[in-house]
Motif scaffolding. Structure first.
Motif, PDB file in Angstrom:
ATOM      1  N   LEU A  69       0.815  -1.216   0.000  1.00 54.21           N
ATOM      2  CA  LEU A  69       0.000   0.000   0.000  1.00 54.21           C
ATOM      3  C   LEU A  69       0.846   1.263   0.000  1.00 54.21           C
ATOM      4  O   LEU A  69       0.426   2.294  -0.506  1.00 54.21           O
ATOM      5  N   TYR A  70       2.040   1.174   0.579  1.00 53.39           N
ATOM      6  CA  TYR A  70       2.921   2.341   0.633  1.00 53.39           C
ATOM      7  C   TYR A  70       3.294   2.841  -0.761  1.00 53.39           C
ATOM      8  O   TYR A  70       3.612   4.020  -0.931  1.00 53.39           O
ATOM      9  N   GLU A  71       3.230   1.978  -1.784  1.00 57.32           N
ATOM     10  CA  GLU A  71       3.549   2.405  -3.139  1.00 57.32           C
ATOM     11  C   GLU A  71       2.497   3.357  -3.701  1.00 57.32           C
ATOM     12  O   GLU A  71       2.737   4.023  -4.697  1.00 57.32           O
ATOM     13  N   LEU A  76       1.185   9.756  -2.928  1.00 55.47           N
ATOM     14  CA  LEU A  76       0.078  10.698  -2.733  1.00 55.47           C
ATOM     15  C   LEU A  76       0.410  11.712  -1.648  1.00 55.47           C
ATOM     16  O   LEU A  76       0.164  12.909  -1.798  1.00 55.47           O
ATOM     17  N   ASP A  77       0.971  11.221  -0.551  1.00 53.15           N
ATOM     18  CA  ASP A  77       1.344  12.095   0.555  1.00 53.15           C
ATOM     19  C   ASP A  77       2.411  13.104   0.122  1.00 53.15           C
ATOM     20  O   ASP A  77       2.328  14.285   0.445  1.00 53.15           O
ATOM     21  N   ALA A  78       3.380  12.642  -0.643  1.00 58.29           N
ATOM     22  CA  ALA A  78       4.432  13.539  -1.142  1.00 58.29           C
ATOM     23  C   ALA A  78       3.851  14.574  -2.102  1.00 58.29           C
ATOM     24  O   ALA A  78       4.217  15.757  -2.049  1.00 58.29           O
ATOM     25  N   LEU A 114      -7.757  -0.551  -3.558  1.00 64.32           N
ATOM     26  CA  LEU A 114      -7.620   0.418  -2.473  1.00 64.32           C
ATOM     27  C   LEU A 114      -8.562   1.586  -2.759  1.00 64.32           C
ATOM     28  O   LEU A 114      -8.237   2.487  -3.534  1.00 64.32           O
ATOM     29  N   PRO A 115      -9.782   1.587  -2.177  1.00 66.68           N
ATOM     30  CA  PRO A 115     -10.740   2.666  -2.424  1.00 66.68           C
ATOM     31  C   PRO A 115     -10.196   4.015  -1.957  1.00 66.68           C
ATOM     32  O   PRO A 115      -9.505   4.092  -0.940  1.00 66.68           O
TER      33      PRO A 115
END
Length: 140
Positions: A69-71, A76-78, A114-115
């Motif tokens: 999920l981190y991929e 997105l966070d960055a 991943l919704p």
């Protein structure tokens, strides 16, 4: 009677955000023109200025991924933190200089899905992209 009903198959609209592909199953575009007003001496109201505000685009859909999920979440966070701007085509409209201002991800027990709901602001003019040529033309 079964011939009267047609099965409805959900479709998605792929949106390329850098290296990520978001599969939008729904979207909402909001645009407004803001007016500045001032009261006159006799109580009348006058419009002193107006201007179009930045468009807001809300995308509902999902990312397809496996167990990492981190991929999805880290890029997105960055992008949100660094104010990364994206250009993409959605339903034959070109959105340029779009910036993510918020997202919400909720993991569900569905393999590889991943919704996500994502909100972007789009300061630029929308353009039409003819599907057969891929050329961009400005909207009127």
């Amino acid at each position: 009677m079964s011939g009267l009903f047609r099965a409805v198959t959900p479709r998605s609209f792929p949106v390329k955000l850098g290296d990520l592909t978001f599969h939008a199953t729904g979207w909402k575009l909001s645009c407004v023109r803001q007016y500045a007003q001032q009261n006159g001496v006799q109580g009348s109201c006058y419009v002193t200025n107006s201007g179009a505000r930045t468009k807001q685009l809300v995308l509902d859909g999902s990312f397809f991924c496996l167990e990492r999920l981190y991929e999805v979440i880290l890029p997105l966070d960055a992008a949100l933190r660094e104010k990364t701007r994206f250009s993409f085509t959605l339903r034959d409209m070109r959105f340029s200089m779009a910036e993510i201002v918020g997202y919400s991800i909720a993991e569900k027990a569905m393999d590889g899905v991943l919704p996500c709901q994502m909100t972007l602001i789009v300061p630029s003019v929308l353009t039409y992209v003819p599907p057969e040529t891929g050329e961009v033309t400005e909207s009127t």
